[in-house]
Design an enzyme around this catalytic site. Structure first.
Site, PDB file in Angstrom:
ATOM      1  N   LYS A   1       0.676  -0.667  -0.333  1.00  0.00           N
ATOM      2  CA  LYS A   1       0.032   0.105  -0.484  1.00  0.00           C
ATOM      3  C   LYS A   1       0.546   1.227   0.395  1.00  0.00           C
ATOM      4  CE  LYS A   1      -1.778   1.548   4.333  1.00  0.00           C
ATOM      5  NZ  LYS A   1      -1.278   2.661   4.658  1.00  0.00           N
ATOM      6  N   ASN A   2       2.323   1.227   0.879  1.00  0.00           N
ATOM      7  CA  ASN A   2       2.644   2.908   1.189  1.00  0.00           C
ATOM      8  C   ASN A   2       3.946   2.901   0.039  1.00  0.00           C
ATOM      9  OD1 ASN A   2       1.086   3.189   3.411  1.00  0.00           O
ATOM     10  ND2 ASN A   2       2.547   2.297   4.793  1.00  0.00           N
TER      11      ASN A   2
ATOM     12  N   CYS B   1      -5.320   7.478  10.039  1.00  0.00           N
ATOM     13  CA  CYS B   1      -5.120   6.516  11.331  1.00  0.00           C
ATOM     14  C   CYS B   1      -5.433   8.320  12.200  1.00  0.00           C
ATOM     15  CB  CYS B   1      -4.049   5.337  10.652  1.00  0.00           C
ATOM     16  SG  CYS B   1      -4.476   4.304   9.722  1.00  0.00           S
TER      17      CYS B   1
ATOM     18  N   ARG C   1       0.181  13.762  14.264  1.00  0.00           N
ATOM     19  CA  ARG C   1       0.742  13.430  12.802  1.00  0.00           C
ATOM     20  C   ARG C   1       1.023  14.923  12.470  1.00  0.00           C
ATOM     21  NH1 ARG C   1      -1.483   8.263   9.884  1.00  0.00           N
ATOM     22  NH2 ARG C   1       0.751   8.278   9.077  1.00  0.00           N
TER      23      ARG C   1
ATOM     24  N   ASP D   1       3.857  -0.375  12.254  1.00  0.00           N
ATOM     25  CA  ASP D   1       2.882  -0.335  11.712  1.00  0.00           C
ATOM     26  C   ASP D   1       2.554  -2.625  11.796  1.00  0.00           C
ATOM     27  OD1 ASP D   1       3.653   0.851   9.397  1.00  0.00           O
ATOM     28  OD2 ASP D   1       2.228   1.935  10.625  1.00  0.00           O
TER      29      ASP D   1
ATOM     30  N   ARG E   1      -8.686  -1.134   4.245  1.00  0.00           N
ATOM     31  CA  ARG E   1      -8.154   0.075   3.827  1.00  0.00           C
ATOM     32  C   ARG E   1      -6.850  -0.294   3.340  1.00  0.00           C
ATOM     33  NH1 ARG E   1      -7.107   4.735   7.594  1.00  0.00           N
ATOM     34  NH2 ARG E   1      -5.438   4.926   6.470  1.00  0.00           N
TER      35      ARG E   1
HETATM   36  C1  EPZ Z   1       4.377   6.710   7.209  1.00  0.00           C
HETATM   37  O1  EPZ Z   1       3.445   7.309   8.064  1.00  0.00           O
HETATM   38  C2  EPZ Z   1       2.928   5.000   6.446  1.00  0.00           C
HETATM   39  N1  EPZ Z   1       1.663   5.937   5.831  1.00  0.00           N
HETATM   40  C3  EPZ Z   1       2.658   4.815   8.398  1.00  0.00           C
HETATM   41  O2  EPZ Z   1       1.742   4.149   8.231  1.00  0.00           O
HETATM   42  C4  EPZ Z   1       3.613   4.659   9.524  1.00  0.00           C
HETATM   43  O3  EPZ Z   1       3.025   4.170  10.711  1.00  0.00           O
HETATM   44  C5  EPZ Z   1       4.483   5.920   9.614  1.00  0.00           C
HETATM   45  O4  EPZ Z   1       4.582   5.822   8.599  1.00  0.00           O
HETATM   46  C6  EPZ Z   1       5.762   5.223  10.063  1.00  0.00           C
HETATM   47  O5  EPZ Z   1       5.957   4.300   9.823  1.00  0.00           O
HETATM   48  C7  EPZ Z   1       2.444   6.215   4.961  1.00  0.00           C
HETATM   49  O6  EPZ Z   1       2.986   5.289   3.954  1.00  0.00           O
HETATM   50  C8  EPZ Z   1       1.140   6.229   3.804  1.00  0.00           C
HETATM   51  P1  EPZ Z   1       4.410  10.278  10.128  1.00  0.00           P
HETATM   52  P2  EPZ Z   1       4.004   8.592   7.761  1.00  0.00           P
HETATM   53  O7  EPZ Z   1       2.766  10.388  10.063  1.00  0.00           O
HETATM   54  O8  EPZ Z   1       5.310   8.913   7.014  1.00  0.00           O
HETATM   55  C9  EPZ Z   1       6.668  13.402  13.243  1.00  0.00           C
HETATM   56  C10 EPZ Z   1      -0.530   2.026   7.600  1.00  0.00           C
HETATM   57  O9  EPZ Z   1      -0.671   1.783   8.711  1.00  0.00           O
HETATM   58  N2  EPZ Z   1       6.672  14.041  12.849  1.00  0.00           N
HETATM   59  O10 EPZ Z   1       5.055  11.017   9.448  1.00  0.00           O
HETATM   60  O11 EPZ Z   1       3.103  10.140   7.227  1.00  0.00           O
HETATM   61  C11 EPZ Z   1       5.065  12.412  13.322  1.00  0.00           C
HETATM   62  O12 EPZ Z   1       4.000  13.220  14.770  1.00  0.00           O
HETATM   63  C12 EPZ Z   1       0.169   3.633   8.240  1.00  0.00           C
HETATM   64  O13 EPZ Z   1       0.044   1.954   6.725  1.00  0.00           O
HETATM   65  C13 EPZ Z   1       6.487  15.240  12.691  1.00  0.00           C
HETATM   66  O14 EPZ Z   1       6.951  15.452  13.918  1.00  0.00           O
HETATM   67  O15 EPZ Z   1       4.456   8.901   9.017  1.00  0.00           O
HETATM   68  C14 EPZ Z   1       5.356  10.872  13.924  1.00  0.00           C
HETATM   69  O16 EPZ Z   1       5.950  10.968  15.374  1.00  0.00           O
HETATM   70  C15 EPZ Z   1      -0.380   4.441   9.880  1.00  0.00           C
HETATM   71  N3  EPZ Z   1       6.190  16.605  11.534  1.00  0.00           N
HETATM   72  C16 EPZ Z   1       6.709  10.926  12.578  1.00  0.00           C
HETATM   73  O17 EPZ Z   1       7.083  12.210  12.497  1.00  0.00           O
HETATM   74  C17 EPZ Z   1       6.195  15.967  10.395  1.00  0.00           C
HETATM   75  O18 EPZ Z   1       5.263  16.744   9.388  1.00  0.00           O
HETATM   76  C18 EPZ Z   1       5.990  10.370  11.656  1.00  0.00           C
HETATM   77  O19 EPZ Z   1       4.968  10.532  11.184  1.00  0.00           O
HETATM   78  C19 EPZ Z   1       5.628  14.596   9.807  1.00  0.00           C
HETATM   79  C20 EPZ Z   1       5.825  13.366  10.798  1.00  0.00           C
END
Ligand code: EPZ
Length: 416
Positions: free
Chosen positions: A22-23, A117, A122, A304, A397
Site C-alpha cells: 500500500k505505502n 489513521c 501527525r 505498523d 483500507r
Molecule cells: C508512514 O506515515 C506510513 N504511511 C505509516 O503507515 C507508518 O505508520 C509511518 O510512516 C511510520 O512508519 C504511509 O507511508 C502512507 P508520519 P508517515 O505521520 O510518513 C512525526 C499504515 O498503517 N512528524 O509522518 O505519514 C510524527 O509526529 C500507516 O500503513 C513530525 O513531527 O508518518 C511521527 O512521530 C499508518 N512532523 C513521525 O514523524 C511532520 O511534519 C512519523 O509520522 C511529519 C511527521
C-alpha cells in the site's frame, strides 16, 4: 457498515500470498503527476486507500485505466487543478503526497490537513519547512494550506523528525527543482528507495535513497515509466504474527524477508519456530516466551506491526514491555483487548506491559484504524468463542479481501 464474525481457537493451515505494498503504491501514483507522459504501475492491491487516492487524482484531471488484474496506466496530460479535494483528503494521510508533484507541475497547491489513521497528532511541519527551505511561500486560507513557488530551488534540509511521507515529498519536490538538494536525517524505508528507483527510471537524478542522506540533482522534466510495486512488508509481517500467535502451520509467500529483519529477530528471541526462504517464510507451531519490543524507524521494529505483536505477547509466557516511540496515540486500542481477557498494564501513552499467556474470550470490538483492526482480527482468531469486529472498512483500507484469503487457510470468518 460491514463487520466480521469470527469463531476462533482453531489452528490454521496452508499458504497465503502477500500483495503489493500500500505505502509504495500510494507514493508511486502520486509521483506519476511529476511527468506528462504515461506511467504504468503493476502489483497494486485492491484496497480502500488506493481507491481514495484514485478519486483524488481523477478530481485533479488524471485518467487512470485498469489494464490488468493489478495493473494500472496513469495519464496526467489533462491535469487541470491544484486544489486537493478536502472531503477525501481528510480520510487518508497519503493525500499529502500529492502536494509536492502539484507544486512541481503548477507552482501552486491548495490542500487541507491530511487525515487517515488517528494514531497521534501527525503534524506536517516538516513538509512545510522543507518546501519553505526550497523557496516556497506558505499561506493558510481558512482551513486550507496554500503553497506557491514559480520554481522550487535546491536546498539543504535536515528533518527534525524522521517521516516517510515527508522524505518522499521532499524527494519529489527536489526532482524538478533548480539545482541540488541535500536531505539529511531521512526515512530509510524500502518504500523510499522504491520511489527513488522509479523516479530515476524516469530520468531523475537521486542518490542515497535508503540511507539518512539523500542528494537530488534537479532536472527540467521527466519521461514516463513502468514500475512494479514492492511486496507489502507490513502485510507479510501481519501474516507471520498471525501464524505464530495462532500456533498454526502457515507459509507466507511472495514476501521480502529482508524487509522484516527486526520482526524476525524478535520472533527468534521469543522462541518462534519458522524458516526463511528467498521470498517465503514458513511458520510452524511453537511455545512462545515474552520479550520486550521498542518501535523504531526502519530498519528498526515497525510501528505498523506493534498492534499485531501485542496480541502475540498475550499468548506468550512471561511479561513483555511494549514501547511505542513513533506515535503518542497508538496504544489506546488495547482497551478492548483487555476486555477480551488480556492482562495489560498501561504505564503511559508510549508504554504498556503485557503478561501471558492468557485465554482470550470472543467479544465485540470496533476497529479504530488499519493495524489495530488487524490486531483485533488476530485476537479473535486466538480467542475461544465468537467475536464481532465492527467498522472493518478500516481493515479494508490496508488489506485486500482479508476474509477470503484467511478462509483459504481454515479461518472461520465471514463478512456480514
Ligand atoms: C508512514 O506515515 C506510513 N504511511 C505509516 O503507515 C507508518 O505508520 C509511518 O510512516 C511510520 O512508519 C504511509 O507511508 C502512507 P508520519 P508517515 O505521520 O510518513 C512525526 C499504515 O498503517 N512528524 O509522518 O505519514 C510524527 O509526529 C500507516 O500503513 C513530525 O513531527 O508518518 C511521527 O512521530 C499508518 N512532523 C513521525 O514523524 C511532520 O511534519 C512519523 O509520522 C511529519 C511527521
Amino acid at each position: 457498515m460491514n463487520k466480521f464474525v469470527i469463531t476462533g481457537g482453531k489452528k490454521l493451515k496452508g499458504t497465503i500470498r502477500v500483495n503489493g505494498a500500500k505505502n509504495d503504491a500510494l507514493v508511486i501514483f502520486a509521483a506519476s503527476l511529476l511527468t506528462t507522459q504515461p506511467v504504468t504501475v503493476d502489483n497494486i492491491p485492491d484496497i480502500e486507500d488506493i481507491k481514495k487516492l484514485f478519486k483524488l487524482m481523477e478530481k485533479l484531471g488524471c485518467k487512470i485505466e485498469r489494464t490488468g488484474t493489478s495493473k494500472y496506466k496513469i495519464k496526467t496530460t489533462q491535469l487541470n487543478s491544484h486544489l486537493i479535494d478536502s472531503d477525501i483528503a481528510k480520510k487518508i494521510r497519503a493525500s499529502i503526497l500529492l502536494t509536492a508533484p502539484l507544486l512541481g507541475r503548477f507552482g501552486r497547491v491548495r490542500f487541507p490537513h491530511p487525515g487517515g489513521c488517528v494514531i497521534g497528532e501527525r503534524p506536517i511541519d516538516q513538509f512545510l519547512d522543507g518546501y519553505k527551505s526550497m523557496g516556497a511561500k506558505i499561506r493558510i486560507r481558512g482551513n486550507l494550506y496554500e503553497i506557491t513557488a514559480s520554481r522550487l530551488k535546491g536546498a539543504e534540509f535536515v528533518f527534525n523528525n524522521i517521516t516517510v511521507t515527508g522524505t518522499e515529498s521532499l524527494i519529489m519536490a527536489a526532482t524538478l527543482a533548480k539545482g541540488r538538494t541535500m536531505l539529511k536525517n531521512c526515512a530509510c524505508e524500502p518504500e523510499v528507495k522504491s520511489l527513488a528507483g522509479f523516479l530515476n527510471s524516469c530520468g531523475a537524478k537521486i542518490v542515497g535513497a535508503g540511507t539518512p542522506y539523500i542528494t537530488i540533482y534537479g532536472v527540467d522534466k521527466l519521461k514516463g515509466g513502468v514500475h512494479r510495486v514492492i511486496s507489502d512488508r507490513v502485510e507479510a509481517g501481519s501474516f507471520v504474527i498471525l501464524a505464530v500467535a495462532t500456533n498454526s502451520d502457515i507459509t507466507i509467500k511472495n514476501c521480502e524477508p529482508g524487509h522484516l529483519d527486526a520482526l524476525l529477530s524478535s520472533l527468534r528471541k521469543a522462541g518462534a519456530n519458522f524458516s526463511v526462504g528467498k521470498n517465503s517464510i514458513e511458520v510452524r507451531p511453537s511455545r512462545l516466551n515474552s520479550i520486550n519490543i521498542k518501535t523504531h524507524e526502519y530498519p528498526g521494529f515497525p510501528t505498523d506491526l506493534q498492534a499485531p505483536f501485542c496480541v502475540l505477547l498475550t499468548q506468550s509466557k512471561g511479561s513483555g514491555l511494549v514501547h511505542e516511540t513513533i506515535y503518542e496515540g497508538r496504544l489506546t486500542w488495547t482497551e478492548d483487548l483487555k476486555r477480551m481477557g488480556a492482562d495489560i498494564h498501561i504505564y503511559d501513552p508510549h508504554r504498556i506491559e503485557i503478561k501471558g499467556p492468557t485465554k482470550l474470550r470472543g467479544r465485540e470490538a470496533e476497529s479504530p484504524d488499519i493495524r489495530a483492526g488487524m490486531a483485533y482480527l488476530i485476537a479473535a482468531l486466538c480467542a475461544k468463542g465468537k467475536s464481532t469486529i465492527n467498522n472493518v472498512y478500516q481493515i479494508d483500507r490496508g488489506y485486500e479481501k482479508i476474509e477470503e484469503r484467511l478462509r483459504k487457510i481454515g479461518a472461520d470468518i465471514r463478512r456480514v
